[in-house]
Motif scaffolding. Structure first.
Motif, short mmCIF file in Angstrom:
data_model
loop_
_atom_site.label_atom_id
_atom_site.label_comp_id
_atom_site.label_asym_id
_atom_site.label_seq_id
_atom_site.Cartn_x
_atom_site.Cartn_y
_atom_site.Cartn_z
N PRO A 90 99.82 0.18 -12.24
CA PRO A 90 101.25 0.90 -13.11
C PRO A 90 102.38 -0.45 -13.09
CG PRO A 90 101.35 1.45 -10.18
CD PRO A 90 100.22 0.57 -10.60
N THR A 91 102.36 -1.02 -11.68
CA THR A 91 103.54 -2.31 -12.38
C THR A 91 103.51 -2.68 -13.79
OG1 THR A 91 104.09 -2.67 -10.28
CG2 THR A 91 104.25 -4.77 -11.38
N VAL A 92 102.01 -3.07 -13.88
CA VAL A 92 101.69 -4.24 -14.98
C VAL A 92 102.38 -3.00 -16.00
CG1 VAL A 92 99.50 -5.15 -16.76
CG2 VAL A 92 99.65 -5.39 -14.13
N LEU A 93 101.71 -1.89 -16.39
CA LEU A 93 101.73 -0.87 -17.24
C LEU A 93 103.27 -0.62 -17.96
CD1 LEU A 93 100.46 1.26 -19.88
CD2 LEU A 93 100.98 2.32 -17.85
N TYR A 94 104.36 -0.57 -16.94
CA TYR A 94 106.04 -0.19 -16.93
C TYR A 94 106.92 -1.98 -17.08
CZ TYR A 94 104.03 4.45 -14.71
OH TYR A 94 103.29 5.49 -15.00
N ARG A 95 106.07 -3.16 -17.05
CA ARG A 95 106.10 -3.59 -17.08
C ARG A 95 106.26 -3.91 -18.02
NH1 ARG A 95 104.02 -8.16 -14.90
NH2 ARG A 95 102.44 -8.58 -16.57
N TRP A 96 104.94 -3.80 -18.98
CA TRP A 96 104.93 -4.27 -20.67
C TRP A 96 105.78 -2.70 -21.71
CZ3 TRP A 96 98.64 -3.27 -20.49
CH2 TRP A 96 97.99 -4.18 -20.65
N LEU A 97 105.73 -1.55 -21.14
CA LEU A 97 106.25 -0.88 -21.76
C LEU A 97 107.74 -0.64 -21.90
CD1 LEU A 97 104.31 2.99 -20.97
CD2 LEU A 97 104.11 1.58 -22.35
N SER A 98 108.34 -1.24 -20.85
CA SER A 98 109.73 -1.70 -20.82
C SER A 98 110.03 -2.86 -20.98
CB SER A 98 110.08 -2.43 -19.50
OG SER A 98 111.58 -2.67 -19.26
N GLU A 99 109.55 -4.18 -20.75
CA GLU A 99 109.41 -5.08 -22.51
C GLU A 99 109.42 -5.17 -23.01
OE1 GLU A 99 106.21 -7.84 -21.20
OE2 GLU A 99 107.35 -8.61 -19.70
N ALA A 100 108.67 -3.36 -23.87
CA ALA A 100 108.40 -2.77 -25.27
C ALA A 100 109.51 -2.28 -25.94
CB ALA A 100 107.82 -1.87 -25.92
N GLY A 101 110.45 -2.03 -24.78
CA GLY A 101 111.77 -0.73 -25.02
C GLY A 101 111.36 0.50 -24.62
N LEU A 102 110.10 1.18 -24.19
CA LEU A 102 110.09 2.21 -24.28
C LEU A 102 110.98 2.17 -22.68
CD1 LEU A 102 106.33 1.91 -25.06
CD2 LEU A 102 108.33 3.32 -26.05
N PRO A 103 111.39 4.31 -22.99
CA PRO A 103 111.47 4.33 -21.66
C PRO A 103 111.18 4.28 -20.26
CG PRO A 103 111.74 6.43 -22.48
CD PRO A 103 111.32 5.16 -24.00
N VAL A 104 111.21 3.84 -19.09
CA VAL A 104 110.22 3.74 -18.07
C VAL A 104 111.68 4.32 -16.84
CG1 VAL A 104 109.29 2.12 -16.04
CG2 VAL A 104 109.39 1.78 -18.42
N ARG A 105 111.22 5.11 -16.04
CA ARG A 105 111.86 5.74 -14.86
C ARG A 105 111.86 4.57 -13.74
NH1 ARG A 105 108.12 9.58 -12.21
NH2 ARG A 105 106.88 8.30 -10.80
N ALA A 106 113.43 3.99 -12.89
CA ALA A 106 113.33 3.70 -12.05
C ALA A 106 112.18 3.58 -11.05
CB ALA A 106 114.86 3.48 -11.19
N LYS A 107 111.81 2.47 -10.37
CA LYS A 107 111.20 2.22 -9.24
C LYS A 107 111.74 3.61 -7.93
CE LYS A 107 107.61 -0.47 -6.77
NZ LYS A 107 107.40 -2.14 -7.16
N ARG A 108 110.64 4.07 -6.97
CA ARG A 108 111.07 4.68 -6.37
C ARG A 108 111.53 3.84 -4.52
NH1 ARG A 108 106.99 9.56 -5.84
NH2 ARG A 108 106.85 9.93 -7.72
N PRO A 109 112.15 3.75 -4.57
CA PRO A 109 112.73 2.34 -3.39
C PRO A 109 111.66 2.61 -1.82
CG PRO A 109 114.47 4.63 -3.63
CD PRO A 109 113.51 4.60 -4.45
N PRO A 110 111.25 1.77 -1.05
CA PRO A 110 109.69 2.62 -0.43
C PRO A 110 110.48 3.32 0.77
CG PRO A 110 111.56 -0.36 -0.14
CD PRO A 110 111.94 0.34 -1.32
N GLY A 111 109.20 3.90 0.76
CA GLY A 111 109.61 5.25 1.98
C GLY A 111 110.28 6.46 1.57
N ARG A 112 109.90 6.65 0.73
CA ARG A 112 110.25 7.91 -0.06
C ARG A 112 108.64 8.59 -0.48
NH1 ARG A 112 115.14 9.04 -3.33
NH2 ARG A 112 113.67 10.72 -3.55
N SER A 113 108.19 9.79 0.01
CA SER A 113 107.63 10.16 -0.82
C SER A 113 107.92 11.32 -1.25
CB SER A 113 106.70 10.88 1.03
OG SER A 113 106.92 11.35 1.76
N ASP A 114 108.55 11.57 -1.73
CA ASP A 114 109.12 13.13 -3.02
C ASP A 114 108.23 13.19 -3.97
OD1 ASP A 114 111.97 11.90 -1.57
OD2 ASP A 114 112.41 11.47 -3.71
#
Length: 88
Positions: free
Chosen positions: A64-88
């Protein structure tokens, strides 16, 4: 028992290591080229057409880190990464 001296055995073993290392380096280089020149643009295009991102990741065999980095660099919307320790 072999008549080879230890230095000859070492040299033979090192040649095998060097050959395998060179083949590995070539394969890694080719894999990197495929990832950046073929998979990355195709994944971005798939995302732009509305393909499910988990499916893109599965087929591209990237995390997921790789894909979302690619998408972000391409200008596509990507939601913010969850803070560690959360399990929502």
């Amino acid at each position: 028992m072999t008549d080879e001296i230890p230095e000859e055995q070492q040299a033979a073993a090192l040649r095998v290591v060097a050959d395998a290392g060179a083949r590995r380096a070539e394969l890694l280089s080719e894999a990197e080229r495929i990832l950046t020149e073929e998979i990355r643009p195709a994944a971005i295009t798939a995302a732009r057409t509305g393909a499910e991102r988990n499916r893109i990741r599965e087929l591209a065999r990237v995390g997921p880190t790789v894909l979302y980095r690619w998408l972000s660099e391409a200008g596509l919307p990507v939601r913010a990464k969850r803070p560690p320790g959360r399990s929502d």
